[in-house]
Design a protein around this motif. Structure first.
Motif, PDB file in Angstrom:
ATOM      1  N   ASP A   1       3.994  -3.367  -6.523  1.00  0.00           N
ATOM      2  CA  ASP A   1       5.044  -2.963  -5.597  1.00  0.00           C
ATOM      3  C   ASP A   1       4.437  -2.030  -4.557  1.00  0.00           C
ATOM      4  O   ASP A   1       4.073  -0.895  -4.876  1.00  0.00           O
ATOM      5  N   PRO A   2       4.309  -2.457  -3.295  1.00  0.00           N
ATOM      6  CA  PRO A   2       3.649  -1.625  -2.293  1.00  0.00           C
ATOM      7  C   PRO A   2       4.456  -0.385  -1.912  1.00  0.00           C
ATOM      8  O   PRO A   2       3.926   0.519  -1.262  1.00  0.00           O
ATOM      9  N   ASP A   3       5.729  -0.339  -2.308  1.00  0.00           N
ATOM     10  CA  ASP A   3       6.565   0.812  -1.971  1.00  0.00           C
ATOM     11  C   ASP A   3       6.655   1.830  -3.098  1.00  0.00           C
ATOM     12  O   ASP A   3       7.343   2.845  -2.956  1.00  0.00           O
ATOM     13  N   SER A   4       5.978   1.565  -4.221  1.00  0.00           N
ATOM     14  CA  SER A   4       6.016   2.532  -5.322  1.00  0.00           C
ATOM     15  C   SER A   4       5.216   3.767  -4.957  1.00  0.00           C
ATOM     16  O   SER A   4       4.300   3.726  -4.116  1.00  0.00           O
ATOM     17  N   ALA A   5       5.548   4.887  -5.591  1.00  0.00           N
ATOM     18  CA  ALA A   5       4.843   6.145  -5.314  1.00  0.00           C
ATOM     19  C   ALA A   5       3.363   6.018  -5.648  1.00  0.00           C
ATOM     20  O   ALA A   5       2.497   6.529  -4.936  1.00  0.00           O
ATOM     21  N   GLU A   6       3.061   5.322  -6.746  1.00  0.00           N
ATOM     22  CA  GLU A   6       1.672   5.170  -7.155  1.00  0.00           C
ATOM     23  C   GLU A   6       0.882   4.354  -6.125  1.00  0.00           C
ATOM     24  O   GLU A   6      -0.251   4.702  -5.774  1.00  0.00           O
ATOM     25  N   ALA A   7       1.491   3.246  -5.651  1.00  0.00           N
ATOM     26  CA  ALA A   7       0.802   2.406  -4.674  1.00  0.00           C
ATOM     27  C   ALA A   7       0.590   3.153  -3.366  1.00  0.00           C
ATOM     28  O   ALA A   7      -0.485   3.082  -2.761  1.00  0.00           O
ATOM     29  N   ARG A   8       1.597   3.880  -2.918  1.00  0.00           N
ATOM     30  CA  ARG A   8       1.467   4.618  -1.667  1.00  0.00           C
ATOM     31  C   ARG A   8       0.379   5.684  -1.761  1.00  0.00           C
ATOM     32  O   ARG A   8      -0.391   5.888  -0.808  1.00  0.00           O
ATOM     33  N   ALA A   9       0.304   6.339  -2.903  1.00  0.00           N
ATOM     34  CA  ALA A   9      -0.730   7.362  -3.074  1.00  0.00           C
ATOM     35  C   ALA A   9      -2.115   6.735  -3.070  1.00  0.00           C
ATOM     36  O   ALA A   9      -3.056   7.256  -2.454  1.00  0.00           O
ATOM     37  N   GLU A  10      -2.249   5.602  -3.741  1.00  0.00           N
ATOM     38  CA  GLU A  10      -3.549   4.924  -3.776  1.00  0.00           C
ATOM     39  C   GLU A  10      -3.941   4.419  -2.388  1.00  0.00           C
ATOM     40  O   GLU A  10      -5.101   4.530  -1.975  1.00  0.00           O
ATOM     41  N   LEU A  11      -2.974   3.869  -1.661  1.00  0.00           N
ATOM     42  CA  LEU A  11      -3.268   3.379  -0.321  1.00  0.00           C
ATOM     43  C   LEU A  11      -3.622   4.515   0.626  1.00  0.00           C
ATOM     44  O   LEU A  11      -4.536   4.395   1.446  1.00  0.00           O
ATOM     45  N   ALA A  12      -2.902   5.639   0.510  1.00  0.00           N
ATOM     46  CA  ALA A  12      -3.214   6.791   1.355  1.00  0.00           C
ATOM     47  C   ALA A  12      -4.625   7.285   1.101  1.00  0.00           C
ATOM     48  O   ALA A  12      -5.356   7.654   2.036  1.00  0.00           O
ATOM     49  N   GLU A  13      -5.050   7.274  -0.163  1.00  0.00           N
ATOM     50  CA  GLU A  13      -6.417   7.676  -0.497  1.00  0.00           C
ATOM     51  C   GLU A  13      -7.416   6.674   0.077  1.00  0.00           C
ATOM     52  O   GLU A  13      -8.474   7.057   0.587  1.00  0.00           O
ATOM     53  N   MET A  14      -7.078   5.399   0.019  1.00  0.00           N
ATOM     54  CA  MET A  14      -7.936   4.369   0.591  1.00  0.00           C
ATOM     55  C   MET A  14      -8.090   4.573   2.095  1.00  0.00           C
ATOM     56  O   MET A  14      -9.196   4.495   2.632  1.00  0.00           O
ATOM     57  N   PHE A  15      -6.986   4.829   2.775  1.00  0.00           N
ATOM     58  CA  PHE A  15      -7.032   5.062   4.215  1.00  0.00           C
ATOM     59  C   PHE A  15      -7.896   6.267   4.550  1.00  0.00           C
ATOM     60  O   PHE A  15      -8.710   6.239   5.485  1.00  0.00           O
TER      61      PHE A  15
END
Length: 701
Positions: A48-62
């Motif tokens: 789920d790209p809108d989950s808190a975990e996914a958003r945190a991981e994506l922000a770290e990736m960015f």
């Protein structure tokens, strides 16, 4: 750039893709690969790209990539904007439908996410080891972000972690996104030699134009031994293997030639019934004849770029950077001219392509496996098959057109096995020869023109690195269940490259992509003759004189001679153009039409309101529609009566009064090789993405 051997073992979906901005070039070669058993994305985790975990991981990736809320404001805004759901179970849909989100079901487009393995690329004086990841989607995107890296069993990096972003789709047929991580050969060799296992870790985060999102992750196990063998050969270093199984009982007196000692392997003991084996602490070695064995070398005879057009647009030996499969003509640059391989060609459209070649592998191959072999699914290996993929995610496979793949194609594969007693090395030469009339692709949509259509031959095998059962018992003292425990399943790929380009100097092997070509006028189209009459195109003969013009002076009429005539059949809707002067012409979508100023464009790209050239001046297009067509189509190759044509010159003729190109002009304009400039990208991107894109020119390296 010099391309070398490509080999891998992965568990993902078989595919190849194109390169867009910031992507790595893909090389074709032999690929060792372990893949999912179907095209439904087994092994891919949808989150789920809108989950808190996914958003945190994506922000770290960015952040790791150097993208911040300051230099990439729209990316971060989208990250925290909930997606527009298209169903109550978006992720279940994505997992179970291989045509997920497609709005063009007639083309049977597919969403593909795949680790593409590794290869060696020489850049300047440095050779690099690279791994690659592909993602392609069947609908338009705003942004695609991808990461790839190779790690050991502890999660330690073997290659750099590559993160790239792609700003939407440059065209309707540019859905494939490809990235790569890299390491020097020396670094990769050192890390892989010490590793117990090697994994590829990849991520794809996609923002679609309709407001939906998808987040895919895939972790696949690579063949450590294949990587190490390839690197050892390239570097001339010992082909060490920590998992080389040796027996404690005496071996035959045959001894390998020792080149030099290397770091000893750790001891690991196990006991089974009457035999005791151990992974022995010993001197590893590289045999002197290793290079002579030519392991991983391969040859491809078909399909191959072996014809090109000369100045007169006649087929001659040579290469032009593409494998041209002509669908309704036999002209000029056709590597594989049109043939009809049986059936009603108007009702059962298909393309036929031969596949012939061989690869040499340092193992014993006991059999080639097909989808009917259940063992493949249990071992997560893609069965033997041939696939064609277009830039728009169109996919067709030979297996789609037979009820029993093994019965249909096993006869075309051959294994020649030997064992080198001096080096204790098994060797198999795996060859294939699928004749053209058996290489049939007939999925709906295959007859659409396809620029850079990848062909991918996957050969699944049952193998044993110890050699045949007899050799394993003779040289290693291993038999029965202990031998069977070393039997494995994997697959090798021979595949085409990215983009049409002349073979690179010094390349070990460079196989061009497939391109399908056709261009014609409808039966009954009236051609303006030299005497001023108009004659139906199907009644013309070579040598007849027509009124036309040179592409260099399209407004200057002159008498031209018909040098060649192309006749074919059409399976796709054709374009019907109507002008304010009353002209009506039906032609294939890629037949050149001359716009105001003499610039030729595909009929597909003409639109209402355009000014086009006609006999007597200019006319305005007042009607544009697609029409079904099943009859013969025709085209002409023109030349000057005195034979005094310039090199590469093409000509114009008048069909139903409209100025259109001949066969030579069609070939010149067949494929769009335009490279996007910064201005081009800004024009197609929404304004809100401009800051992100302009800053990416400095941050994305």
């Amino acid at each position: 750039m010099k391309f070398n051997l490509l080999a891998l073992a992965v568990s993902s979906t078989l595919a190849l893709g194109s390169i867009t901005a910031h992507a790595q070039p893909i090389a074709q070669d032999a690929v060792k690969v372990s893949l999912a058993s179907n095209m439904q994305q087994d092994g891919v985790q949808y989150l789920d790209p809108d989950s808190a975990e996914a958003r945190a991981e994506l922000a770290e990736m960015f952040a790791d990539a150097g993208w911040t809320p300051q230099n990439s404001p729209q990316l971060y805004k989208e990250l925290h904007t909930p997606q527009k759901l298209v169903s109550n179970d978006l992720f279940a849909t994505a997992r179970t439908m291989n045509t997920a989100f497609s709005t063009q079901s007639d083309k049977e487009l597919e969403s593909l996410f795949s680790h593409l393995g590794f290869n060696i690329v020489q850049e300047g004086s440095t050779k690099l080891f690279k791994v690659r990841l592909l993602n392609s989607e069947p609908k338009s995107t705003k942004m695609t972000v991808m990461t790839i890296r190779l790690v050991n069993e502890k999660g330690e990096q073997i290659t750099t972690k590559q993160t790239s972003r792609f700003f939407g789709d440059a065209s309707a047929s540019a859905s494939r996104k490809l990235i790569g991580g890299e390491a020097t050969l020396e670094s990769a060799y050192d890390y892989v030699k010490k590793a117990k296992a090697v994994y590829g870790e990849g991520t794809a985060y996609v923002l679609f134009n309709d407001g939906t999102k998808v987040l895919k992750k895939g972790k696949v196990k690579y063949d450590r031994n294949a990587i190490l063998g390839m690197l050892s050969k390239e570097l001339g270093r010992p082909m060490t293997n920590k998992n080389t199984l040796v027996s404690v009982k005496p071996l035959p007196p045959v001894k390998p030639i020792i080149i030099g000692p290397v770091e000893p392997d750790p001891i690991f003991l196990r006991t089974e019934q009457a035999h005791e084996f151990k992974y022995a602490e010993k001197e590893s070695f590289q045999v002197a004849s290793f290079a002579a064995n030519n392991f991983f070398d391969h040859v491809v005879n078909h399909p191959k770029d072996w014809k090109k057009a000369d100045g007169s647009n006649k087929n001659v030996s040579g290469q032009d950077g593409k494998i041209m499969v002509c669908l309704n003509r036999d002209y000029g640059d056709c590597d594989y001219p049109m043939i009809q391989a049986g059936g009603d060609y108007n009702n059962i459209p298909h393309v036929t392509i031969p596949f012939q070649g061989q690869i040499t592998l340092p193992t014993y191959i006991s059999k080639v496996l097909f989808k009917e072999d259940g063992v493949l699914e249990n071992n997560n290996v893609q069965p033997t098959d041939v696939m064609i993929q277009g830039k728009d995610s169109f996919v067709d496979k030979l297996s789609n057109h037979t009820n029993h793949v093994r019965n249909s194609f096993s006869q075309y594969f051959n294994i020649n096995y030997t064992f080198d007693a001096d080096t204790w090395m098994p060797m198999s030469v795996l060859s294939w020869n699928i004749p053209r009339d058996k290489g049939v692709f007939a999925k709906p949509g295959i007859f659409e023109r396809r620029q850079d259509a990848y062909w991918i031959l996957n050969i699944a095998i049952e193998e044993n690195w110890m050699g045949s059962p007899n050799d394993a018992e003779l040289y290693f003292g291993i038999s029965g269940d202990d031998y069977n425990a070393e039997t494995g399943y994997s697959s090798y790929i021979i595949a085409s490259t990215e983009a049409p380009a002349l073979p690179q100097s010094g390349a070990v092997y460079e196989q061009a992509p497939l391109q399908f070509s056709y261009s014609c006028l409808a039966e009954g189209s009236l051609i303006l003759m030299a005497d001023g009459t108009s004659v139906a195109i199907e009644t013309l003969n070579i040598g007849d004189l027509v009124t036309g013009a040179s592409e260099f002076s399209p407004k200057t009429k002159e008498t031209l001679r018909i040098a060649d005539i192309s006749v074919g059949v059409e399976h796709l809707p054709m374009i019907q153009l109507t002008t304010d002067e009353g002209q009506v012409l039906t032609l294939t979508e890629s037949h050149p039409v001359l716009r105001e100023g003499g610039h030729p464009v595909w009929a597909l790209n003409v639109k209402e309101g355009d000014k086009i050239q006609v006999n007597g001046g200019l006319a305005t297009v007042t009607g544009y529609e697609q029409v079904d067509y099943k009859d013969n189509v025709y085209n002409l190759k023109l030349e000057r009566v005195n034979g005094d044509s310039e090199q590469g010159e093409s000509f114009v003729m008048f069909a139903n009064g409209i100025s259109v190109g001949d066969l030579a002009m069609q070939s010149e304009n067949e494929f769009d090789t335009h490279k996007e400039s910064v201005e081009d990208v800004l024009k197609r991107l929404p304004v809100e993405w401009h800051t992100d894109y302009l800053n990416s020119l400095n941050t994305d390296k």
